[in-house]
Design a protein around this motif. Structure first.
Motif, mmCIF file in Angstrom:
data_model
loop_
_atom_site.group_PDB
_atom_site.id
_atom_site.type_symbol
_atom_site.label_atom_id
_atom_site.label_comp_id
_atom_site.label_asym_id
_atom_site.label_seq_id
_atom_site.Cartn_x
_atom_site.Cartn_y
_atom_site.Cartn_z
ATOM 1 N N GLY A 19 0.830 -1.222 -0.089
ATOM 2 C CA GLY A 19 -0.026 0.027 -0.036
ATOM 3 C C GLY A 19 0.919 1.361 0.059
ATOM 4 N N ALA A 20 1.798 1.333 -0.809
ATOM 5 C CA ALA A 20 2.776 2.405 -0.751
ATOM 6 C C ALA A 20 1.993 3.692 -1.498
ATOM 7 C CB ALA A 20 4.018 2.157 -1.632
ATOM 8 N N PHE A 21 2.496 4.766 -1.020
ATOM 9 C CA PHE A 21 1.871 6.236 -1.530
ATOM 10 C C PHE A 21 2.936 6.848 -2.341
ATOM 11 C CE2 PHE A 21 0.291 10.678 -1.199
ATOM 12 C CZ PHE A 21 -1.040 10.438 -1.585
ATOM 13 N N VAL A 22 2.551 6.848 -3.598
ATOM 14 C CA VAL A 22 3.347 7.359 -4.718
ATOM 15 C C VAL A 22 3.138 8.789 -4.808
ATOM 16 C CG1 VAL A 22 4.461 6.910 -6.953
ATOM 17 C CG2 VAL A 22 3.716 5.082 -5.509
ATOM 18 N N GLY A 23 4.273 9.708 -5.023
ATOM 19 C CA GLY A 23 4.254 11.091 -5.368
ATOM 20 C C GLY A 23 5.086 11.443 -6.478
ATOM 21 N N ASP A 24 4.824 12.189 -7.346
ATOM 22 C CA ASP A 24 5.860 12.802 -8.290
ATOM 23 C C ASP A 24 5.510 14.246 -8.542
ATOM 24 O OD1 ASP A 24 7.184 13.233 -10.331
ATOM 25 O OD2 ASP A 24 5.987 12.372 -11.976
ATOM 26 N N VAL A 25 6.180 15.124 -7.820
ATOM 27 C CA VAL A 25 6.091 16.467 -8.325
ATOM 28 C C VAL A 25 6.839 17.045 -9.232
ATOM 29 C CG1 VAL A 25 6.307 18.745 -6.764
ATOM 30 C CG2 VAL A 25 5.691 16.525 -5.313
ATOM 31 N N GLY A 26 6.281 17.129 -10.518
ATOM 32 C CA GLY A 26 6.845 17.734 -11.634
ATOM 33 C C GLY A 26 7.048 18.959 -11.778
ATOM 34 N N SER A 27 7.725 19.401 -12.832
ATOM 35 C CA SER A 27 8.147 20.827 -13.102
ATOM 36 C C SER A 27 6.866 21.811 -13.294
ATOM 37 C CB SER A 27 8.785 20.930 -14.385
ATOM 38 O OG SER A 27 8.218 20.354 -15.603
ATOM 39 N N HIS A 28 5.516 21.125 -13.677
ATOM 40 C CA HIS A 28 4.353 21.863 -13.859
ATOM 41 C C HIS A 28 3.069 21.289 -12.875
ATOM 42 C CE1 HIS A 28 0.571 23.043 -16.013
ATOM 43 N NE2 HIS A 28 1.317 24.512 -16.012
ATOM 44 N N SER A 29 3.048 20.084 -12.911
ATOM 45 C CA SER A 29 2.096 19.495 -11.992
ATOM 46 C C SER A 29 2.600 18.252 -11.072
ATOM 47 C CB SER A 29 0.774 19.080 -12.824
ATOM 48 O OG SER A 29 1.401 17.872 -13.722
ATOM 49 N N ALA A 30 1.876 18.270 -9.790
ATOM 50 C CA ALA A 30 2.240 17.133 -8.943
ATOM 51 C C ALA A 30 1.347 15.843 -9.096
ATOM 52 C CB ALA A 30 2.274 17.869 -7.567
ATOM 53 N N ARG A 31 1.358 14.816 -8.942
ATOM 54 C CA ARG A 31 0.678 13.704 -9.118
ATOM 55 C C ARG A 31 0.984 12.865 -7.899
ATOM 56 N NH1 ARG A 31 3.528 16.019 -13.516
ATOM 57 N NH2 ARG A 31 4.919 14.262 -13.554
ATOM 58 N N PHE A 32 -0.264 12.279 -7.476
ATOM 59 C CA PHE A 32 -0.187 11.393 -6.072
ATOM 60 C C PHE A 32 -1.422 10.393 -6.560
ATOM 61 C CE2 PHE A 32 0.984 15.585 -4.887
ATOM 62 C CZ PHE A 32 2.207 15.251 -4.008
ATOM 63 N N GLY A 33 -0.912 9.298 -5.621
ATOM 64 C CA GLY A 33 -2.141 8.168 -5.586
ATOM 65 C C GLY A 33 -1.157 6.809 -5.024
ATOM 66 N N TYR A 34 -1.731 5.904 -4.700
ATOM 67 C CA TYR A 34 -1.499 4.628 -4.041
ATOM 68 C C TYR A 34 -0.887 3.629 -5.272
ATOM 69 C CZ TYR A 34 -4.387 5.719 -0.052
ATOM 70 O OH TYR A 34 -4.839 6.445 1.257
ATOM 71 N N GLY A 35 0.182 3.013 -4.681
ATOM 72 C CA GLY A 35 0.836 2.048 -5.537
ATOM 73 C C GLY A 35 0.054 0.816 -5.965
ATOM 74 N N GLY A 36 0.286 0.328 -7.179
ATOM 75 C CA GLY A 36 -0.606 -0.614 -7.738
ATOM 76 C C GLY A 36 -1.665 -0.114 -8.663
ATOM 77 N N GLU A 37 -1.951 1.189 -8.395
ATOM 78 C CA GLU A 37 -3.083 1.753 -9.545
ATOM 79 C C GLU A 37 -2.418 2.109 -10.700
ATOM 80 O OE1 GLU A 37 -4.859 4.703 -7.073
ATOM 81 O OE2 GLU A 37 -6.025 3.333 -5.928
ATOM 82 N N ASP A 38 -3.385 2.350 -11.593
ATOM 83 C CA ASP A 38 -2.897 2.438 -13.174
ATOM 84 C C ASP A 38 -2.607 3.944 -13.399
ATOM 85 O OD1 ASP A 38 -5.457 3.029 -13.050
ATOM 86 O OD2 ASP A 38 -6.146 2.060 -14.870
ATOM 87 N N CYS A 39 -3.211 4.701 -12.604
ATOM 88 C CA CYS A 39 -2.926 6.344 -12.776
ATOM 89 C C CYS A 39 -3.298 7.056 -11.471
ATOM 90 C CB CYS A 39 -4.008 6.770 -13.776
ATOM 91 S SG CYS A 39 -5.688 6.778 -13.291
ATOM 92 N N PRO A 40 -2.470 8.274 -11.431
ATOM 93 C CA PRO A 40 -2.639 9.041 -10.171
ATOM 94 C C PRO A 40 -4.199 9.365 -9.974
ATOM 95 C CG PRO A 40 -1.666 10.298 -11.988
ATOM 96 C CD PRO A 40 -1.872 9.047 -12.396
ATOM 97 N N LYS A 41 -4.516 9.583 -8.698
ATOM 98 C CA LYS A 41 -5.712 10.121 -8.423
ATOM 99 C C LYS A 41 -6.054 11.503 -8.288
ATOM 100 C CE LYS A 41 -7.874 5.981 -8.933
ATOM 101 N NZ LYS A 41 -6.742 5.253 -9.551
ATOM 102 N N VAL A 42 -4.823 12.279 -7.796
ATOM 103 C CA VAL A 42 -4.634 13.835 -7.486
ATOM 104 C C VAL A 42 -3.649 14.293 -8.420
ATOM 105 C CG1 VAL A 42 -4.256 15.265 -5.728
ATOM 106 C CG2 VAL A 42 -5.546 13.144 -4.794
ATOM 107 N N VAL A 43 -4.129 15.186 -9.165
ATOM 108 C CA VAL A 43 -3.221 16.179 -10.088
ATOM 109 C C VAL A 43 -3.432 17.577 -9.850
ATOM 110 C CG1 VAL A 43 -2.504 16.448 -12.392
ATOM 111 C CG2 VAL A 43 -3.118 14.022 -11.722
ATOM 112 N N VAL A 44 -2.486 18.215 -9.028
ATOM 113 C CA VAL A 44 -2.516 19.569 -8.858
ATOM 114 C C VAL A 44 -1.204 20.409 -9.324
ATOM 115 C CG1 VAL A 44 -3.856 19.071 -6.699
ATOM 116 C CG2 VAL A 44 -1.478 19.012 -6.486
ATOM 117 N N PRO A 45 -1.311 21.680 -9.530
ATOM 118 C CA PRO A 45 -0.116 22.528 -9.966
ATOM 119 C C PRO A 45 0.919 22.264 -8.876
ATOM 120 C CG PRO A 45 -2.128 23.690 -10.346
ATOM 121 C CD PRO A 45 -2.775 22.360 -9.404
ATOM 122 N N SER A 46 2.357 22.570 -9.322
ATOM 123 C CA SER A 46 3.208 22.388 -8.409
ATOM 124 C C SER A 46 3.587 23.621 -7.894
ATOM 125 C CB SER A 46 4.572 21.995 -9.084
ATOM 126 O OG SER A 46 4.288 20.618 -9.779
ATOM 127 N N ALA A 47 2.519 24.045 -7.140
ATOM 128 C CA ALA A 47 2.787 25.479 -6.465
ATOM 129 C C ALA A 47 1.760 25.618 -5.337
ATOM 130 C CB ALA A 47 2.552 26.658 -7.425
#
Length: 560
Positions: A19-47
């Protein structure tokens, strides 16, 4: 079955699903979600927003969290998420005693800060404000109910509201955290290690992680495509990067970056629509691209008022004093909101697929602002080499793009409109038009003075790899990813351009997903896959190990 320990520092993760929690804060947007899922469930601006009304000294030692699930989370004076469609809250503006100041909008990365004067690290991937980085993570905690839920742990009781308040807000974390590191490999190793140590400290001390792992974005993108050895070409918001990956390890040798990216294309498109651009630091407004046929009196559609973002079109923006709005227009918030409008336009269906470049075809935006542009050139369809007849013109109503403020842009007849349909070609042009040349100054040492096209970027990266067999293997696994790589047929056109710069003995292959979600969020998807592998679970850095050895053990373990 052994009973799991009640103390979070001694929890072990040895199963196939942690049940890892994965986060990728990119240069424009940040993506978050649980490991094992096929796409992030939260996408917000990186600010984040920064509150200016509260005293900084009152809450400097505490990190309160919002108790309302629907309200934005708050950490000290920061709040997330950021909405680019609304005017920032009142407490983000400086009070009367603060002087001029700036609007309370803090980009996480320096590449998003249009007011940043440190050009040397503009595209280095270094985090500008670690508290802002943590605030975005905490918002994802609330949005996905991460704290104290015990989704994948047996025998854990969710804390009550009173116990959660005593623990500093929200309760403990039962999910190990996997964070993607976007640091460029072109910066010194000490800078990379300093950033990872700061990220580890924040994950354990602030985000209450029971275990953590930091992986580089190119490695995760390569794993998302099922490859351990590849050349990852990430065309993102702040620029393009080519990073060689061998057996799961990113190489500093061969890592090359370029300033051509999504924000660069958006700035060019904005300059064309407004008719004003910078040439070597000098502002110019000479224009000859919006004349329709022999009519050279055409004016750029946004010449008077410029590009108006959506937040200025809302009724509540009229209630704000003129001083606040002027302050906001000079902030990174305004430039980021304008870029959202530009990104929507350059990813619309009117953009032409990138076909093979004709030998005698004229480059888009060639000769703008200069003299000697012939009238017949203005009547040419760029890239097809034939005159435009009235019967051949597509329905102009289908080629009129409407901006949020109602401005209609004719993309059918004016030369500038037809060139805007070929905007993605600038990613591959070796010789740029005069008006899009970068300023010539000596402050930039990295990406923004290095304006290599994508095919030259790949060639430069492969040239630095000395091993011939490794070079051939990398050229056969070129992965194209990033939010600015979603233009139609970009992978096919890039393959054609590589045929002219790579040796004929190389069997090169450009790999790009046809799914826009997989292409844009490949780093997060790779982290989701990696955190779900049973063989990966022994690589987590637990809280107990961190408390005993500090961040040094993590830096030794995260050599990727």
């Amino acid at each position: 079955r052994t009973k799991p320990s009640a103390h979070p520092t001694t929890t072990m993760y040895c199963g196939d699903e942690t049940g890892a929690f994965v986060g990728d804060v990119g240069s424009h947007s940040a993506r978050f979600g649980y490991g094992g899922e096929d796409c992030p469930k939260v996408v917000v601006p990186s600010a984040v927003f920064c509150s200016r009304s509260s005293d900084d000294g009152d809450d400097s030692s505490s990190a309160p969290h919002s108790s309302n699930r629907g309200a934005p989370s708050k950490r000290r004076k920061y709040s997330a998420p950021v909405s680019l469609m609304r005017v920032p809250p009142d407490d983000c503006f400086p009070t009367s005693g603060d002087g001029e100041g700036s609007a309370g909008f803090i980009p996480i990365y320096q590449s998003l800060n249009s007011n940043n004067q440190n050009a040397n690290n503009a595209d280095s991937g270094l985090i500008q404000d670690i508290d802002a980085w943590a605030s975005v993570w905490e918002y994802s905690y609330e949005a996905l109910c991460v704290r104290g839920r015990g989704k994948h742990m047996v025998g854990h009781k969710s804390p009550t509201l009173s116990s959660a308040d005593e623990m500093g807000g929200g309760g403990p974390i039962d999910h190990p955290l996997l964070a993607a590191d976007s640091t460029s490999r072109t910066i010194p190793i000490k800078e990379q290690e300093r950033q990872r140590a700061l990220m580890l400290e924040t994950m354990f001390e602030t985000l209450s992680a029971p275990a953590a792992y930091i992986a580089s974005s190119p490695m995760l993108s390569s794993f998302a495509y099922g490859r351990q050895t590849s050349l990852v070409v990430d065309v993102g918001h702040s620029g393009a990067r080519a990073t060689p990956l061998v057996d799961g390890y990113c190489l500093s040798v061969g890592s090359v970056s370029s300033g051509r990216g999504g924000r660069w294309l958006g700035n060019i498109q904005q300059s064309v629509l407004e008719g004003v651009w910078n040439v070597n630091g000098t502002e110019a407004n000479s224009w000859n691209g919006w004349g329709d046929g022999n009519d050279e009196a055409g004016l750029p559609p946004c010449r008077d008022e410029g590009i108006i973002p959506r937040y200025l079109l809302r009724p509540e923006s009229e209630k704000y004093p003129g001083g606040k709005l002027e302050l906001l227009k000079r902030s990174p918030f305004h430039s980021m909101a304008v870029h959202e409008v530009m990104y929507e336009m350059m990813t619309s269906p009117h953009v032409l697929p990138l076909k093979r470049r004709e030998v005698d075809a004229q480059a888009p935006f060639y000769g703008y602002g200069g003299e000697g542009v012939k009238v017949e050139d203005d009547r040419m369809i760029m890239g097809e080499g034939k005159k435009v007849d009235d019967d051949d013109v597509v329905n102009e109503e289908q080629l009129r793009y409407v901006l949020p403020d109602g401005t209609r842009v004719n993309l059918a007849r004016p030369r500038a409109g037809r060139d805007l349909r070929r905007l993605p070609e600038l990613l591959l042009l070796e010789t740029l038009p005069t008006f899009v040349q970068p300023p010539t100054h000596g402050r930039c040492k990295h990406s923004h003075n290095n304006m290599l096209p994508l095919q030259k970027l790949i060639h430069e990266s492969l040239t630095q790899i000395l091993d011939v067999d490794m070079r051939k293997e990398l050229s056969a696994n070129i992965i194209l990813t990033g939010g600015a790589s979603l233009f139609p047929a970009l992978d096919k056109r890039l393959s054609m351009e590589l045929a002219e710069v790579l040796p004929g003995s190389y069997k090169y292959k450009v790999i790009a997903s046809k799914n826009s979600v997989e292409n844009r969020y490949s780093a997060w998807i790779g982290g989701s896959i990696l955190s779900s592998l049973g063989s990966f679970q022994q690589l987590w850095l637990s809280r107990k190990e961190y408390e005993e050895c500090g961040a040094v053990l993590g830096l030794q373990r995260f050599k990727n």
